[in-house]
Design an enzyme around this catalytic site. Structure first.
Site, PDB file in Angstrom:
ATOM      1  N   SER A 191       5.406   5.471 -11.846  1.00 57.42           N
ATOM      2  CA  SER A 191       5.544   4.436 -10.826  1.00 57.42           C
ATOM      3  C   SER A 191       4.294   3.573 -10.734  1.00 57.42           C
ATOM      4  CB  SER A 191       5.844   5.073  -9.458  1.00 57.42           C
ATOM      5  OG  SER A 191       4.714   5.740  -8.926  1.00 57.42           O
ATOM      6  N   LYS A 192       3.112   4.183 -10.846  1.00 56.44           N
ATOM      7  CA  LYS A 192       1.872   3.417 -10.760  1.00 56.44           C
ATOM      8  C   LYS A 192       1.628   2.593 -12.022  1.00 56.44           C
ATOM      9  CE  LYS A 192       0.598   4.546  -6.617  1.00 56.44           C
ATOM     10  NZ  LYS A 192       0.507   3.553  -5.523  1.00 56.44           N
ATOM     11  N   SER A 228      -3.409   2.842  -9.165  1.00 59.39           N
ATOM     12  CA  SER A 228      -4.100   4.129  -9.244  1.00 59.39           C
ATOM     13  C   SER A 228      -4.714   4.296 -10.624  1.00 59.39           C
ATOM     14  CB  SER A 228      -3.092   5.251  -9.000  1.00 59.39           C
ATOM     15  OG  SER A 228      -3.622   6.523  -9.308  1.00 59.39           O
ATOM     16  N   ASN A 282       0.798  -1.220   0.000  1.00 58.27           N
ATOM     17  CA  ASN A 282       0.000   0.000   0.000  1.00 58.27           C
ATOM     18  C   ASN A 282       0.832   1.273   0.000  1.00 58.27           C
ATOM     19  OD1 ASN A 282      -2.358   1.871   0.844  1.00 58.27           O
ATOM     20  ND2 ASN A 282      -0.869   2.058   2.516  1.00 58.27           N
ATOM     21  N   TYR A 320       4.987   9.973 -10.339  1.00 63.47           N
ATOM     22  CA  TYR A 320       3.931   9.166  -9.717  1.00 63.47           C
ATOM     23  C   TYR A 320       3.229   8.294 -10.747  1.00 63.47           C
ATOM     24  CZ  TYR A 320      -0.289   8.076  -7.016  1.00 63.47           C
ATOM     25  OH  TYR A 320      -1.315   7.434  -6.372  1.00 63.47           O
ATOM     26  N   ALA A 321       2.827   8.880 -11.863  1.00 60.85           N
ATOM     27  CA  ALA A 321       2.126   8.116 -12.892  1.00 60.85           C
ATOM     28  C   ALA A 321       3.008   7.004 -13.447  1.00 60.85           C
ATOM     29  CB  ALA A 321       1.667   9.046 -14.014  1.00 60.85           C
TER      30      ALA A 321
END
Length: 252
Positions: A156-157, A140, A88, A153-154
């Site tokens: 990594s997700k 995500s 998480n 972030y994008a």
């Protein structure tokens, strides 16, 4: 749905990363309430407030060498086995690519992807002898959709979604199911280092979704619990979108 949902994890052992607050805290408490023994891992010492019989906090930086091994060994030392891993923990940075440092980029990847890889690898080693287990990753809608200023972030997700699929194919012969939750806007503190009031910002941003609101952490935890349960026995390698309809293509 089983009529025994509130006891369906009795005898099982669950490891949750990023468990001090937000989605991770809700996940750890929900598993515990449903009978599981839980290891709640977080670098924030606030995770220690979760301590109670059957729920053991572990203060650790999930990106550090040996952290994944320590987390899995803690589960085995306390409870004799590991049945479920929930990757998480996640962080975000809002910067245009031209303003982002290498350190910014690598920190996001380390927490959001590399730590999930390392914890999954060690968890699988513990699960394989039992020929059973479940891993649930928190992905995500940014695994698929792009927005300015969230390149790290994008990315990594997106990588976490692909890691989920590859792990699912590698693990299923050993009875281990790997899936992910494609989370949307959830009212948590993840943006507190980015904006003045992270929860308020997320609540407002969630109003843009088709459902018209952001989620509460418990709504994500509910889907995680389902994916880790025997009720989801035929779900393998899926990214289950829990984003209020944000990822639904809209005709122009």
């Amino acid at each position: 749905m089983s009529s025994d949902i509130h006891t369906e994890f009795e005898g099982r052992v669950v490891l949750v990363t990023g468990a001090a607050s937000g989605i991770g805290r809700a996940i750890a408490l929900m598993f515990h309430e449903r009978g599981a023994n839980v290891i709640a891992e977080d670098m924030n010492p606030a995770v220690e407030a979760l301590a109670r019989p059957g729920l053991v906090p572990l203060v650790a930086d999930i990106t550090s060498d040996g952290a994944a091994e320590k987390a899995v060994s803690t589960a085995i030392e306390h409870f004799g086995r590991l049945d479920v891993l929930v990757n998480n923990a996640g962080i975000i940075i809002n910067k245009p690519v031209v303003d982002m440092t290498r350190e910014d980029w690598e920190r996001i990847q380390a927490v959001n992807v590399t730590a999930a890889f390392l914890h999954s690898r060690e968890a699988m080693k513990a699960m394989i002898p039992n020929r059973s287990g479940a891993i649930v990753n928190i992905a995500s809608y940014a695994s698929y959709q792009a927005f300015p200023t969230i390149a790290a972030y994008a990315s990594s997700k997106g990588a976490l979604a692909q890691l989920t699929r590859v792990l699912a194919l590698e693990a299923i012969d050993d009875g281990i199911r790997v899936n992910a939750v494609g989370s949307g806007d959830v009212v948590t503190n993840i943006l507190n280092d980015v904006v003045d009031d992270g929860p308020a910002f997320l609540a407002q941003h969630g109003e843009r979704t088709p459902i018209g609101r952001a989620a509460q952490p418990e709504e994500i935890a509910e889907v995680v619990s389902f994916l880790a349960s025997d009720r989801a026995s035929y779900i393998v390698g899926s990214v289950v979108m829990v984003d209020g309809g944000m990822s639904v293509p809209v005709a122009s």
